[in-house]
Design an enzyme around this catalytic site. Structure first.
Site, PDB file in Angstrom:
ATOM      1  CE  LYS A 108      15.873   0.032  33.374  1.00 55.73           C
ATOM      2  NZ  LYS A 108      16.737  -1.119  33.569  1.00 55.73           N
ATOM      3  CG  ASP A 109      15.752  -3.835  36.683  1.00 54.30           C
ATOM      4  OD1 ASP A 109      15.807  -4.011  35.459  1.00 54.30           O
ATOM      5  OD2 ASP A 109      16.505  -3.043  37.298  1.00 54.30           O
ATOM      6  NE  ARG A 162      13.218  -1.223  26.092  1.00 52.23           N
ATOM      7  CZ  ARG A 162      13.873  -0.080  25.933  1.00 52.23           C
ATOM      8  NH1 ARG A 162      13.655   0.688  24.874  1.00 52.23           N
ATOM      9  NH2 ARG A 162      14.773   0.313  26.827  1.00 52.23           N
ATOM     10  NE  ARG A 163      17.936   0.886  26.664  1.00 57.30           N
ATOM     11  CZ  ARG A 163      18.352   0.832  27.926  1.00 57.30           C
ATOM     12  NH1 ARG A 163      19.368   0.047  28.255  1.00 57.30           N
ATOM     13  NH2 ARG A 163      17.759   1.553  28.860  1.00 57.30           N
ATOM     14  NE  ARG A 173      24.669  -7.600  32.383  1.00 57.83           N
ATOM     15  CZ  ARG A 173      24.739  -8.624  33.215  1.00 57.83           C
ATOM     16  NH1 ARG A 173      24.946  -9.826  32.764  1.00 57.83           N
ATOM     17  NH2 ARG A 173      24.581  -8.454  34.511  1.00 57.83           N
ATOM     18  NE  ARG A 211      25.409  -1.422  31.528  1.00 56.70           N
ATOM     19  CZ  ARG A 211      24.217  -1.925  31.270  1.00 56.70           C
ATOM     20  NH1 ARG A 211      23.472  -1.387  30.326  1.00 56.70           N
ATOM     21  NH2 ARG A 211      23.750  -2.955  31.939  1.00 56.70           N
ATOM     22  CB  CYS A 242      12.672  -8.047  33.147  1.00 60.02           C
ATOM     23  SG  CYS A 242      11.641  -8.213  34.601  1.00 60.02           S
TER      24      CYS A 242
END
Length: 312
Positions: free
Chosen positions: A81-82, A129-130, A147, A153, A241
């Protein structure tokens, strides 16, 4: 080849993924010497700014590509995904692993799901997106940037800075830290459509046929079919991305693939969403065809507006 050097980021998850690739390769080439070499990427160094604002492509991959070009390493292991959808000349995506759990996950100390959160609760995520998909499920939720690596996190969640955070389920599962929070709840991909390639590992190398052949033992055809559709969709939309695009291809049987896609504003105020079932034989063109339909409905203009809002 007698020796192979893997370029990897230093995060616990990146090291897990590189160790996983090393172990898989040793199953096929038990006499090979494989070592890991760690590097810091731009995204690892700038931790106080949302990725979308840093901008540019290859935030997680560029330094690893430099290591390949300088012959400091033979292969680089990435979370797909990155990985930018366009490769610099001379680099190839040599193999894609079998996909792990592609879902996003809800993590909280007090609440079991997004539905259970009280009005105006605070969710931590920096992904546009989230943010968009949370706002569609719960417009009342307050979103706060988040981040850092997975452990950082989770520590911020436990310190009470957020009522809940959203992470990729696969990262938490690989590190086996589901038990560090009271509630770890993967979210169905129909409710939150993941990023392209989420939970697949991509192995990048210089364009070296011998090395690509050697790595073919890692390659998973199902992952190739799903990620080709997903990455072609994003490539055709010219979305990087860090833009609010969700796309998930799921193989249904040997003839068909279910594809869900969503493009919209980070606050969920505007969106284009579609669900297609495509013929397996057409997987190499299905992603770009779907993107053309989205473009005809104004997706490029929508993404341009979304990017402007994100960079303010």
């Amino acid at each position: 080849m007698k020796k192979l050097v893997i370029a990897t980021r230093k995060s616990q998850l990146a090291l897990w993924q590189s160790e996983y690739i090393k172990a898989e390769l040793l199953k096929h080439y038990p006499d090979m010497t494989i070592e890991l070499k760690t590097f810091s990427t731009k995204a690892d160094k700038i931790l106080d700014v949302p990725l979308a604002k840093i901008g540019g492509k290859g935030l997680f991959t560029k330094e690893l590509e430099i290591a390949l070009a300088n012959k400091e390493a033979d292969i680089a292991v990435h979370s797909l995904k990155d990985v930018p959808v366009e490769f610099e000349e001379g680099f190839v995506l040599a193999a894609l692993t079998k996909r792990f759990d592609p879902r996003d996950a809800f993590l909280s100390e007090k609440y079991a799901s997004i539905d259970e959160l009280p009005q105006g609760a605070v969710i931590g995520t920096t992904s546009l997106r989230r943010r968009m998909e949370i706002k569609l499920l719960r417009p009342d939720i307050e979103l706060k940037d988040l981040r850092g690596n997975i452990n950082t996190r989770i520590a911020k969640l436990k310190a009470g800075e957020y009522d809940a955070i959203i992470l990729a389920a696969t990262g938490v599962q690989k590190l086996q830290i589901e038990g560090e929070v009271n509630y770890f709840t993967p979210i169905d991909t129909e409710l939150m459509i993941p990023s392209m390639g989420q939970a697949t590992l991509g192995i990048e190398t210089l364009d070296n046929p011998e090395l690509v052949e050697l790595l073919s033992v890692l390659h998973d055809k199902d992952a190739e079919i799903e990620s080709t559709i997903e990455r072609d969709f994003v490539r055709t939309l010219e979305g990087g991305c860090q833009v609010p695009i969700g796309i998930k291809a799921t193989i249904l049987d040997e003839k068909s693939v279910d594809v869900r896609a969503i493009v919209g504003m980070p606050d969920g105020s505007e969106l284009i969403q579609e669900n297609f079932v495509v013929n397996m034989d057409e997987y190499k063109t299905a992603g770009s065809k779907m993107a053309q339909e989205f473009i005809a409905r104004g997706a490029k203009e929508l993404l341009a507006r979304a990017e402007k809002v994100a960079f303010q």
